[in-house]
Motif scaffolding. Sequence first.
Motif, mmCIF file in Angstrom:
data_model
loop_
_atom_site.group_PDB
_atom_site.id
_atom_site.type_symbol
_atom_site.label_atom_id
_atom_site.label_comp_id
_atom_site.label_asym_id
_atom_site.label_seq_id
_atom_site.Cartn_x
_atom_site.Cartn_y
_atom_site.Cartn_z
ATOM 1 N N GLN A 1 73.321 17.436 79.110
ATOM 2 C CA GLN A 1 74.544 17.707 79.865
ATOM 3 C C GLN A 1 74.576 16.911 81.166
ATOM 4 O OE1 GLN A 1 74.254 22.052 79.811
ATOM 5 N NE2 GLN A 1 76.184 22.128 78.679
ATOM 6 N N GLU B 1 84.526 14.704 72.828
ATOM 7 C CA GLU B 1 84.911 16.025 72.311
ATOM 8 C C GLU B 1 83.801 16.608 71.442
ATOM 9 O OE1 GLU B 1 88.712 15.951 70.339
ATOM 10 O OE2 GLU B 1 89.626 14.877 72.011
ATOM 11 N N GLU C 1 80.926 17.822 73.614
ATOM 12 C CA GLU C 1 81.242 19.098 74.257
ATOM 13 C C GLU C 1 81.147 20.258 73.269
ATOM 14 O OE1 GLU C 1 84.980 18.318 76.170
ATOM 15 O OE2 GLU C 1 84.022 17.172 77.769
ATOM 16 N N ARG C 2 81.545 20.026 72.028
ATOM 17 C CA ARG C 2 81.420 21.050 70.990
ATOM 18 C C ARG C 2 79.941 21.339 70.727
ATOM 19 N NH1 ARG C 2 80.356 20.547 65.747
ATOM 20 N NH2 ARG C 2 80.933 18.364 65.693
ATOM 21 N N PHE D 1 77.486 20.971 72.798
ATOM 22 C CA PHE D 1 76.953 21.724 73.938
ATOM 23 C C PHE D 1 77.259 23.216 73.789
ATOM 24 C CE2 PHE D 1 77.651 17.715 76.714
ATOM 25 C CZ PHE D 1 76.460 17.173 76.261
ATOM 26 N N GLY D 2 78.465 23.537 73.397
ATOM 27 C CA GLY D 2 78.849 24.935 73.206
ATOM 28 C C GLY D 2 78.040 25.593 72.104
ATOM 29 N N GLU D 3 77.839 24.880 71.008
ATOM 30 C CA GLU D 3 77.048 25.418 69.905
ATOM 31 C C GLU D 3 75.589 25.626 70.337
ATOM 32 O OE1 GLU D 3 77.707 22.636 66.740
ATOM 33 O OE2 GLU D 3 79.753 23.353 66.408
ATOM 34 N N GLU E 1 74.540 26.253 73.405
ATOM 35 C CA GLU E 1 74.504 27.420 74.288
ATOM 36 C C GLU E 1 74.524 28.712 73.476
ATOM 37 O OE1 GLU E 1 77.771 26.669 76.942
ATOM 38 O OE2 GLU E 1 76.615 25.224 78.114
ATOM 39 N N SER E 2 75.317 28.739 72.422
ATOM 40 C CA SER E 2 75.357 29.918 71.551
ATOM 41 C C SER E 2 74.026 30.113 70.830
ATOM 42 C CB SER E 2 76.474 29.773 70.511
ATOM 43 O OG SER E 2 77.729 29.783 71.136
#
Length: 85
Positions: free
Chosen positions: A14, A30, A33-34, A36-38, A40-41
């Motif tokens: 990041q 994009e 960023e997706r 990164f979200g996955e 974090e989950s």
Amino acid sequence: MLRNKLESLLRNTQKSFTKFGGVLSANDQEIAERVFGEAESALTAEGIEPINKALTALERVAGQLTTAMMTPANESDQSSEFTKL
């Protein structure tokens, strides 16, 4: 241990993305960023599979960022390295 590896790779990727993400195509930004979200989950998910999947995806993003940082702007290839995600 894998969770710590994921957390560290996520944080470092990041940071690199914040500095150098602009050299990636809009689509690759994009996707990053997706990812990164996955990731974090996956840090709060149960089991090893989500962590391994997130690590693999993050390693691809990190590799793409490294390649983008090393490639002079006039030689940049607009093709996506993320098509396998």
